[in-house]
Design a protein around this motif. Sequence first.
Motif, short mmCIF file in Angstrom:
data_model
loop_
_atom_site.label_atom_id
_atom_site.label_comp_id
_atom_site.label_asym_id
_atom_site.label_seq_id
_atom_site.Cartn_x
_atom_site.Cartn_y
_atom_site.Cartn_z
N VAL A 64 -1.34 8.46 8.91
CA VAL A 64 -1.60 7.64 10.32
C VAL A 64 -2.91 7.47 10.90
O VAL A 64 -3.12 6.19 11.14
N ASP A 65 -3.81 8.33 10.82
CA ASP A 65 -5.02 8.03 11.32
C ASP A 65 -5.95 7.03 10.60
O ASP A 65 -6.52 6.21 11.17
N ALA A 66 -5.70 6.87 9.19
CA ALA A 66 -6.32 5.78 8.29
C ALA A 66 -5.74 4.42 8.81
O ALA A 66 -6.53 3.47 9.07
N LEU A 67 -4.63 4.53 9.15
CA LEU A 67 -4.11 3.23 9.58
C LEU A 67 -4.39 2.79 10.95
O LEU A 67 -4.66 1.83 11.42
N VAL A 68 -4.32 3.78 11.85
CA VAL A 68 -4.82 3.44 13.11
C VAL A 68 -6.07 2.98 13.22
O VAL A 68 -6.60 1.96 14.12
N GLU A 69 -7.00 3.54 12.35
CA GLU A 69 -8.47 2.86 12.52
C GLU A 69 -8.52 1.77 12.15
O GLU A 69 -9.37 1.02 12.35
N PHE A 70 -7.70 1.41 11.13
CA PHE A 70 -7.69 -0.17 10.56
C PHE A 70 -7.25 -0.92 11.51
O PHE A 70 -7.85 -1.92 11.70
N LEU B 274 -8.18 6.99 0.07
CA LEU B 274 -7.74 5.72 -0.88
C LEU B 274 -7.16 4.81 0.13
O LEU B 274 -7.39 3.46 -0.28
N ILE B 275 -6.12 5.30 0.80
CA ILE B 275 -5.37 4.32 1.65
C ILE B 275 -6.41 3.45 2.34
O ILE B 275 -6.28 2.14 2.68
N ARG B 276 -7.44 4.07 3.19
CA ARG B 276 -8.61 3.30 3.96
C ARG B 276 -9.37 2.10 3.02
O ARG B 276 -9.74 1.45 3.33
N VAL C 136 0.93 -1.27 0.20
CA VAL C 136 0.02 -0.03 0.02
C VAL C 136 0.74 1.26 -0.06
O VAL C 136 1.61 1.45 1.01
N LEU C 137 0.78 1.79 -0.95
CA LEU C 137 1.76 3.22 -1.25
C LEU C 137 1.10 4.21 -0.22
O LEU C 137 -0.12 4.67 -0.37
N THR C 138 2.12 4.96 0.41
CA THR C 138 1.65 6.21 1.20
C THR C 138 2.04 7.36 0.56
O THR C 138 1.51 8.38 1.11
N CYS C 139 3.03 7.46 0.07
CA CYS C 139 3.65 8.86 -0.64
C CYS C 139 4.58 8.51 -1.85
O CYS C 139 5.17 7.49 -1.72
#
Length: 253
Positions: A80-86, A52-54, A30-33
């Motif tokens: 970071v927020d998207a990952l932490v939610e996951f 998109l990452i979500r 999963v590409l972040t930047c």
Amino acid sequence: MLSGLDPSGGAGIQADIQAITSLGAHPLPVLTCLTVQDTRNVYGAEAVNADLIRQQLACLTEDTPIHAIKTGALGNAAVVDALVEFLESHPGIPVITDPVIKAAGGGDLADEELVAAMKEKLFPKAEMITPNGVELALLGGSDDLDQAARNLMEAGCESVLATGGHGTGVHIINTLYNHAPEPMTWEVERIGENEYHGTGCTLAAAIAAGRAMGLSPRAAIAQAQNYVHRALLHALTVGKGQRVPDRGILWER
């Protein structure tokens, strides 16, 4: 894994894919930047849209089991927020976090907001963070690396693997701090006098691969160190800057 794109192919998501594949696991990138980068330095970066990452994480988890997660450069605090939610909705997955802040050449890969988000939200959910000495001092708020590691654990980190590749001396000393009475150290022969491009990415990805395949954290660290050592013995001269680990080496499993 969630990592940035290094167009030189030396670090970032390509390093993760190569290391994880070499060790017998299957990467889910999963590409972040996106970065403007070569083997000498980072000159710019732009984060991928967090929504998109979500969507990618939700799509992947509906289709395939995820046995470990490795993170590298994360782009911005929204990622970071998207990952932490996951992670909150999928507890129990080992998370190996390489807290990428600066390139070896000095270029920035994280602003203050991103660093704060990692420390406050991501680190407490990670099984292990793998900072080099410069990153550890900055994140832990002390030039005394033992104290910096203790500060991070008091703030919620489960364990800190302080990597010694940025130091000097015949051996690289990697130190695992957790809640045991004493830290555990490994000594690895230093290959050459210079640093290499993508070593930290490779080590963290290799640890994540070991955890995904059922190794204990300590066994995963030992295997990853051996793998990185072999990759550096066959390092490639790709550009005019740092040499790149040969992550395509055959690995006997």
